[in-house]
Design a protein around this motif. Structure first.
Motif, PDB file in Angstrom:
ATOM      1  N   GLN A  53      -7.342 -13.755  -5.192  1.00  0.00           N
ATOM      2  CA  GLN A  53      -7.786 -12.323  -4.396  1.00  0.00           C
ATOM      3  C   GLN A  53      -8.315 -11.606  -5.428  1.00  0.00           C
ATOM      4  O   GLN A  53      -9.108 -10.666  -5.154  1.00  0.00           O
ATOM      5  N   GLN A  54      -8.280 -11.705  -6.648  1.00  0.00           N
ATOM      6  CA  GLN A  54      -8.695 -11.156  -7.929  1.00  0.00           C
ATOM      7  C   GLN A  54     -10.577 -11.614  -7.801  1.00  0.00           C
ATOM      8  O   GLN A  54     -11.146 -10.912  -8.445  1.00  0.00           O
ATOM      9  N   GLY A  55     -10.752 -12.587  -7.245  1.00  0.00           N
ATOM     10  CA  GLY A  55     -12.175 -12.991  -6.915  1.00  0.00           C
ATOM     11  C   GLY A  55     -12.308 -13.894  -7.940  1.00  0.00           C
ATOM     12  O   GLY A  55     -13.553 -14.241  -8.399  1.00  0.00           O
ATOM     13  N   LEU A  56     -11.643 -14.579  -8.486  1.00  0.00           N
ATOM     14  CA  LEU A  56     -11.725 -15.722  -9.748  1.00  0.00           C
ATOM     15  C   LEU A  56     -12.289 -16.833  -8.907  1.00  0.00           C
ATOM     16  O   LEU A  56     -12.078 -17.047  -8.010  1.00  0.00           O
ATOM     17  N   SER A  57     -13.267 -17.550  -9.691  1.00  0.00           N
ATOM     18  CA  SER A  57     -13.868 -18.585  -9.307  1.00  0.00           C
ATOM     19  C   SER A  57     -12.663 -19.714  -9.224  1.00  0.00           C
ATOM     20  O   SER A  57     -11.743 -19.787  -9.658  1.00  0.00           O
ATOM     21  N   THR A  58     -12.863 -20.680  -8.224  1.00  0.00           N
ATOM     22  CA  THR A  58     -12.029 -21.803  -7.926  1.00  0.00           C
ATOM     23  C   THR A  58     -11.922 -22.451  -9.251  1.00  0.00           C
ATOM     24  O   THR A  58     -10.635 -22.854  -9.731  1.00  0.00           O
ATOM     25  N   ALA A  59     -12.894 -22.773  -9.878  1.00  0.00           N
ATOM     26  CA  ALA A  59     -12.839 -23.428 -11.368  1.00  0.00           C
ATOM     27  C   ALA A  59     -11.899 -22.560 -12.251  1.00  0.00           C
ATOM     28  O   ALA A  59     -10.973 -23.109 -12.908  1.00  0.00           O
ATOM     29  N   GLU A  60     -12.072 -21.559 -12.167  1.00  0.00           N
ATOM     30  CA  GLU A  60     -11.599 -20.544 -13.147  1.00  0.00           C
ATOM     31  C   GLU A  60      -9.932 -20.421 -12.634  1.00  0.00           C
ATOM     32  O   GLU A  60      -9.168 -20.581 -13.781  1.00  0.00           O
ATOM     33  N   ILE A  61      -9.747 -20.118 -11.593  1.00  0.00           N
ATOM     34  CA  ILE A  61      -8.211 -20.309 -11.267  1.00  0.00           C
ATOM     35  C   ILE A  61      -7.684 -21.687 -11.518  1.00  0.00           C
ATOM     36  O   ILE A  61      -6.521 -21.787 -12.027  1.00  0.00           O
ATOM     37  N   GLY A  62      -8.297 -22.648 -11.276  1.00  0.00           N
ATOM     38  CA  GLY A  62      -7.874 -23.913 -11.339  1.00  0.00           C
ATOM     39  C   GLY A  62      -7.599 -24.319 -12.889  1.00  0.00           C
ATOM     40  O   GLY A  62      -6.480 -24.556 -13.633  1.00  0.00           O
ATOM     41  N   ARG A  63      -8.451 -23.914 -13.939  1.00  0.00           N
ATOM     42  CA  ARG A  63      -8.183 -23.809 -15.381  1.00  0.00           C
ATOM     43  C   ARG A  63      -6.848 -23.097 -15.761  1.00  0.00           C
ATOM     44  O   ARG A  63      -6.123 -23.450 -16.601  1.00  0.00           O
ATOM     45  N   GLN A  64      -6.690 -21.846 -15.234  1.00  0.00           N
ATOM     46  CA  GLN A  64      -5.685 -21.014 -15.657  1.00  0.00           C
ATOM     47  C   GLN A  64      -4.534 -21.686 -14.793  1.00  0.00           C
ATOM     48  O   GLN A  64      -3.328 -21.390 -15.307  1.00  0.00           O
ATOM     49  N   LEU A  65      -4.392 -22.382 -13.747  1.00  0.00           N
ATOM     50  CA  LEU A  65      -3.347 -22.839 -13.337  1.00  0.00           C
ATOM     51  C   LEU A  65      -3.274 -24.587 -13.951  1.00  0.00           C
ATOM     52  O   LEU A  65      -2.235 -25.198 -13.377  1.00  0.00           O
ATOM     53  N   SER A  66      -4.085 -24.953 -14.664  1.00  0.00           N
ATOM     54  CA  SER A  66      -3.920 -26.329 -14.983  1.00  0.00           C
ATOM     55  C   SER A  66      -4.217 -27.314 -13.987  1.00  0.00           C
ATOM     56  O   SER A  66      -3.468 -28.368 -13.954  1.00  0.00           O
ATOM     57  N   VAL A  67      -5.076 -26.884 -12.978  1.00  0.00           N
ATOM     58  CA  VAL A  67      -5.408 -28.030 -11.778  1.00  0.00           C
ATOM     59  C   VAL A  67      -6.941 -27.874 -11.584  1.00  0.00           C
ATOM     60  O   VAL A  67      -7.761 -26.880 -12.128  1.00  0.00           O
ATOM     61  N   THR A  68      -7.453 -28.770 -10.970  1.00  0.00           N
ATOM     62  CA  THR A  68      -8.834 -28.776 -10.696  1.00  0.00           C
ATOM     63  C   THR A  68      -9.431 -27.953  -9.620  1.00  0.00           C
ATOM     64  O   THR A  68      -8.549 -27.401  -8.737  1.00  0.00           O
ATOM     65  N   LYS A  69     -10.362 -27.687  -9.584  1.00  0.00           N
ATOM     66  CA  LYS A  69     -10.914 -26.555  -8.675  1.00  0.00           C
ATOM     67  C   LYS A  69     -10.760 -27.226  -7.115  1.00  0.00           C
ATOM     68  O   LYS A  69     -10.537 -26.130  -6.359  1.00  0.00           O
ATOM     69  N   ASN A  70     -10.819 -28.375  -7.068  1.00  0.00           N
ATOM     70  CA  ASN A  70     -10.783 -28.949  -5.703  1.00  0.00           C
ATOM     71  C   ASN A  70      -9.157 -28.897  -5.553  1.00  0.00           C
ATOM     72  O   ASN A  70      -8.956 -28.278  -4.227  1.00  0.00           O
ATOM     73  N   ALA A  71      -8.279 -28.814  -6.072  1.00  0.00           N
ATOM     74  CA  ALA A  71      -6.675 -28.758  -5.699  1.00  0.00           C
ATOM     75  C   ALA A  71      -6.632 -26.950  -5.184  1.00  0.00           C
ATOM     76  O   ALA A  71      -6.127 -26.862  -4.194  1.00  0.00           O
ATOM     77  N   VAL A  72      -7.610 -26.332  -6.113  1.00  0.00           N
ATOM     78  CA  VAL A  72      -7.435 -24.743  -5.655  1.00  0.00           C
ATOM     79  C   VAL A  72      -7.948 -24.633  -4.202  1.00  0.00           C
ATOM     80  O   VAL A  72      -7.337 -24.017  -3.439  1.00  0.00           O
ATOM     81  N   VAL A  73      -9.157 -24.982  -4.111  1.00  0.00           N
ATOM     82  CA  VAL A  73      -9.776 -24.925  -2.984  1.00  0.00           C
ATOM     83  C   VAL A  73      -8.986 -25.660  -1.846  1.00  0.00           C
ATOM     84  O   VAL A  73      -8.832 -25.114  -0.829  1.00  0.00           O
ATOM     85  N   GLY A  74      -8.603 -26.760  -2.030  1.00  0.00           N
ATOM     86  CA  GLY A  74      -7.934 -27.541  -0.852  1.00  0.00           C
ATOM     87  C   GLY A  74      -6.471 -26.767  -0.799  1.00  0.00           C
ATOM     88  O   GLY A  74      -6.339 -26.296   0.650  1.00  0.00           O
ATOM     89  N   LYS A  75      -6.087 -26.169  -1.688  1.00  0.00           N
ATOM     90  CA  LYS A  75      -4.697 -25.304  -1.344  1.00  0.00           C
ATOM     91  C   LYS A  75      -5.028 -23.992  -0.547  1.00  0.00           C
ATOM     92  O   LYS A  75      -4.324 -23.472   0.154  1.00  0.00           O
TER      93      LYS A  75
END
Length: 201
Positions: free
Chosen positions: A18-40
DNA sequence: CCCTGATTCGC
DNA sequence: GCGAATCAGG
């Protein structure tokens, strides 16, 4: 294993998303890949963020159906390469050295060799420890960070709180000469990258 | 090349 | 449900 996606992680995902972070960014902060983030994100149903592309209209099935093109104007949430929210997180201050964001990625941490001389990089404190982010952040950091023009900021740019949240702010104290941080935070900032037990609980 | 997000599909 | 692989645009 796939990933637990606990309520907590999901909550963080939602928040960061919601903060508008990129998927990759979120992934980094969550220690997952951007794909995981997007998928989820998809599965969670959230996802009205600006997409750089528009995958071809679904194959077959109503090809000429209600293809209203709809260039739905996106909110100004779009900046440029790099994360918009990330910029929002570290605004105005014009820090000489970009303060690392919070949370350290458990992986992708290309251990920056302990430089012989202290260099602005790894703020590693206990809680809310702004940890160093390798990956491209490092690249950016390796660039002309020296920037002869801009001297150090007039205020300590040690990040306090979670970037993006209302309470987030920078220390603001008078920094050491030539350093982006004040005396106190400089000590934390120039730690030798040792026990930075990630808090990424 | 880098980045971005989107979709597919084996698991 | 998960996410790597793949795709596609900037």
């Amino acid at each position: 294993m796939a990933m637990e996606w606990t309520e907590e992680t999901i909550a963080r995902l939602r928040d960061l998303w919601q903060q508008g972070l990129s998927t990759a960014e979120i992934g980094r902060q969550l220690s997952v890949t951007k794909n995981a983030v997007v998928g989820k994100a998809h599965r969670l149903g959230l996802k009205p963020r600006p997409s750089p592309i528009r995958r071809a209209a679904k194959t077959a099935s109503a090809p000429a159906a209600t293809t209203a093109a709809s260039p739905a104007a996106e909110p100004a949430v779009e900046s440029t390469p790099t994360t918009p929210a990330a910029e929002a997180a570290a605004p105005a201050v014009t820090p000489a050295a970009p303060p690392a964001l919070q949370k350290a990625p458990a992986k992708a941490q290309t251990a920056p060799t302990p430089a012989p001389q202290p260099k602005p990089a790894a703020p590693a404190a206990a809680e809310t420890a702004p940890a160093p982010r390798a990956t491209r952040a490092t690249k950016a950091a390796l660039r002309p960070v020296s920037e002869p023009r801009r001297r150090s900021s007039q205020s300590c740019c040690w990040p306090l709180g979670d970037p993006g949240t209302p309470g987030f702010h920078f220390c603001g104290a008078t920094p050491l000469p030539g350093k982006p941080y004040c005396a106190e935070h400089a000590q934390l900032a120039y730690v030798k990258l040792r026990d930075r037990r990630d808090n990424v609980a």
